[in-house]
Design an enzyme around this catalytic site. Structure first.
Site, mmCIF file in Angstrom:
data_model
loop_
_atom_site.group_PDB
_atom_site.id
_atom_site.type_symbol
_atom_site.label_atom_id
_atom_site.label_comp_id
_atom_site.label_asym_id
_atom_site.label_seq_id
_atom_site.Cartn_x
_atom_site.Cartn_y
_atom_site.Cartn_z
ATOM 1 N N THR A 127 2.916 0.627 8.390
ATOM 2 C CA THR A 127 2.440 -0.398 9.332
ATOM 3 C C THR A 127 2.027 -1.704 8.642
ATOM 4 O OG1 THR A 127 0.178 0.459 9.250
ATOM 5 C CG2 THR A 127 1.618 1.307 11.002
ATOM 6 N N ASP A 128 1.706 -1.624 7.346
ATOM 7 C CA ASP A 128 1.167 -2.825 6.676
ATOM 8 C C ASP A 128 2.129 -4.017 6.725
ATOM 9 O OD1 ASP A 128 -1.099 -1.443 6.119
ATOM 10 O OD2 ASP A 128 -0.681 -1.115 3.991
ATOM 11 N N THR A 145 2.688 5.518 6.268
ATOM 12 C CA THR A 145 1.678 6.540 6.560
ATOM 13 C C THR A 145 2.245 7.651 7.424
ATOM 14 O OG1 THR A 145 -0.150 5.006 6.328
ATOM 15 C CG2 THR A 145 -0.554 6.904 7.716
ATOM 16 N N SER A 203 4.921 0.731 2.720
ATOM 17 C CA SER A 203 5.558 -0.544 3.090
ATOM 18 C C SER A 203 5.067 -1.715 2.243
ATOM 19 C CB SER A 203 5.384 -0.829 4.579
ATOM 20 O OG SER A 203 4.083 -1.258 4.867
HETATM 21 N N1 ASP Z 1 0.081 2.348 3.687
HETATM 22 C C1 ASP Z 1 0.822 2.352 4.840
HETATM 23 C C2 ASP Z 1 2.098 1.518 4.752
HETATM 24 O O1 ASP Z 1 3.063 2.016 4.233
HETATM 25 C C3 ASP Z 1 0.030 1.953 6.011
HETATM 26 C C4 ASP Z 1 0.636 2.554 7.206
HETATM 27 O O2 ASP Z 1 1.783 2.905 7.242
HETATM 28 O O3 ASP Z 1 -0.090 2.643 8.197
HETATM 29 O O4 ASP Z 1 2.161 0.392 5.188
#
Ligand code: ASP
Length: 425
Positions: free
Chosen positions: A169-170, A92, A138
Site C-alpha cells: 500500500t505504501d 503487506t 512496495s
Molecule cells: N510495507 C507495505 C508495502 O509493501 C505496506 C503495505 O503493503 O501495507 O507497501
C-alpha cells in the site's frame, strides 16, 4: 533517456485507442477458448527465465474452498464467465509476522498462490489465472518494477477481461497513477493490498483480494480506469492517496471521493463509468524493462526556514531533468526561494512543478509566483513577471506529479507542452 532506443529486448505498445464493444467480445471469446483448452488441468506450471529471475506461471482453475457448484464440467460449459488475471507483486497482503498481533515489522513471505488459496471459491464469478511477477515490499519499487508490471499487463490485456494486481500500500498510488497514464483500456485494472499482514488477527488481505477480483470481473467496472480496492472502498487510482500509515481505512481522495463501494458481495458504483478529465495518455515503448529509465525528477519538501541551497545541490547532484516541490500551501514558497529558483534556472526550459504538501486541495495556475525580471546580462530589472519555469501541480500530490513530469520529459516535451499536460490535472 534510453527508454525509446532501438536495441530491442522486446517492444510493447499499449492500446492507443480504446477498443470498441465488438472487439471486446472477440477478445473474450478468444480467451474463453484458451481457457477451455486448459480446463482438464488443475495446475499448469511453466518455468520462465526472465534474465535475473525464474518464476512460475501457474494456471489456476479453482481453489481450496471449492463449492459443489464449481465443478470442472460446469466451468467448461459456462463460457460467459470473465477471465481474470491476478498479478502478485508483494506488499503487506503477502506478508507474515511472527505473532497474530504483529502489525508492523513483518516481512513479505507469501506467494500469490497462497494468497489465492485464502479467498473463498470464485469459480462461479470468473475464470482465474495468476502469476507472481515479483514479491517485494512496495518501498522497493522502482522504474524497473513499474516497467516490468506495465509490460506484463499490456501483454495480458489481450487475453483477459480484467487484471488484478496485489501490491504494497505504501507506493500503490504511484503504480496506479503510472498505469493509468500509460495503459489506455476499457478493461478493469484493479489494484489491491492490505494494511495487516496475513498472520494478523482480522487480516484484511483475503477480503480485499476477493473484492478486487469480483470488481475486475464485473462489466460495471469497465471504462473506469485503474481502480484501487481496499476496505470496501473503490477509488480512482489517479487521485487516491494513502492517508493513514497504519489504519485499514487509509485510501482516500477527499475532494474527488470514491467511485464506489463493495457491500455484502455487491458492487455499488456512484456514477457512470468515467475517467479523470485531466488524464493524458503516454504511449510509451519499453525496450528493456530491466534497464530502461525515466528522467530524474526529485521531489523537494518545503518547510519553514527552507535552505535554498538544497535546490542547487539536488538539481546538479542528481543531474535532474525536472523538479517537483511539495509547497507549503497552494504553491507557497518564500519570496526569497522563488527568486533563488528563478535565477537558478534562468534562460532554461527546466520545469519546476509547484505541488502541495496538503493532502486535499490544489495549486492553481493563478497561484504561481511572480519573480524579478532578469535580463540577458543577469541584471535584475524593476518589476516582476510570472515565473516561466513554474508549473501548477493542480490536484496532484507530489509523488503523482513527479510521475507525470517524468512521462512528459520522456516524450521530450518542451516547457509549453508540459504546461499544457498539467493544465487540467
Ligand atoms: N510495507 C507495505 C508495502 O509493501 C505496506 C503495505 O503493503 O501495507 O507497501
Amino acid at each position: 533517456m534510453s527508454i525509446s532506443s532501438s536495441s530491442s529486448y522486446y517492444q510493447l505498445q499499449p492500446h492507443s485507442e480504446e477498443m470498441e464493444e465488438g472487439e471486446q467480445s472477440q477478445t473474450q471469446s478468444q480467451s474463453h477458448h484458451d481457457h477451455h483448452d486448459l480446463l482438464p488441468t488443475t495446475y499448469e506450471i511453466e518455468e520462465q527465465n526472465n534474465l535475473d529471475r525464474t518464476f512460475f506461471k501457474i494456471r489456476y482453475r479453482s481453489n481450496s474452498v471449492v463449492s459443489h457448484t464449481s465443478s470442472t464440467t460446469e466451468l467448461s460449459t459456462n463460457v460467459q464467465l470473465p477471465t481474470i488475471k491476478v498479478l502478485g507483486t508483494g506488499g503487506t497482503i503477502a506478508s507474515k509476522g511472527t505473532t497474530s498481533h504483529q502489525t508492523a515489522g513483518y516481512e513479505v513471505d507469501l506467494t500469490i498462490e497462497q494468497l489465492i488459496e485464502s479467498i473463498p471459491d470464485i469459480s462461479t464469478t470468473c475464470l482465474l489465472e495468476y502469476e507472481q511477477i515479483f514479491n517485494i515490499d512496495s518501498k522497493e519499487f522502482d522504474i524497473r518494477q513499474l516497467l516490468q508490471l506495465y509490460a506484463k499487463i499490456v501483454e495480458d490485456l489481450n487475453n483477459y477481461d480484467g487484471i488484478v494486481i496485489t501490491h504494497g500500500t505504501d507506493t500503490m498510488e504511484e503504480t496506479a497513477f503510472f498505469l493509468q497514464s500509460t495503459i489506455n483500456t476499457f478493461k478493469p485494472i484493479v489494484i489491491c493490498g492490505s494494511m495487516r499482514p496475513s498472520t494478523a488477527i482480522s487480516s484484511d488481505g483475503p477480503m480485499n483480494l476477493y473484492q478486487a477480483i469480483v470488481i475486475a470481473s464485473s462489466r460495471e467496472s469497465r471504462g473506469r480506469g485503474v481502480l484501487i480496492a481496499l476496505n470496501d472502498r473503490i477509488g480512482s487510482g489517479y487521485y487516491i492517496t494513502k492517508s493513514n500509515a497504519n489504519s485499514l481505512d487509509t485510501f482516500k481522495s477527499i475532494g474527488q471521493g470514491y467511485v464506489g463501494n463493495f457491500v455484502n458481495n455487491e458492487i455499488h458504483y456512484y456514477f457512470p463509468p468515467a475517467k479523470p478529465l485531466g488524464l493524458t495518455y503516454f504511449n510509451i515503448t519499453v525496450n528493456d524493462p530491466i534497464t530502461d529509465q525515466l528522467p530524474q525528477v526529485p521531489i523537494i519538501y518545503a518547510h519553514q526556514g527552507l535552505d535554498n541551497r538544497i535546490f542547487k545541490l539536488t538539481i546538479e547532484g542528481l543531474n535532474a531533468a525536472g523538479l517537483v516541490i511539495a509547497t507549503m500551501g497552494a504553491g507557497s514558497l518564500s519570496d526569497n526561494t522563488n527568486t533563488y529558483l528563478s535565477e537558478l534556472v534562468s534562460q532554461t526550459e527546466f520545469p519546476i512543478v509547484y505541488a502541495k504538501r496538503s493532502m486535499d486541495g490544489m495549486v492553481p495556475i493563478g497561484a504561481l509566483p511572480r519573480v524579478p525580471i532578469i535580463n540577458e546580462d543577469y541584471e535584475i530589472n524593476k518589476g516582476s513577471i510570472i515565473f516561466n519555469n513554474a508549473i501548477a501541480g493542480g490536484y496532484l500530490n507530489p509523488q503523482k506529479a513527479r510521475i507525470l513530469l517524468q512521462l512528459c520529459l520522456k516524450q521530450n516535451m518542451n516547457l509549453k507542452e508540459i504546461k499544457k499536460v498539467f493544465k487540467g490535472v
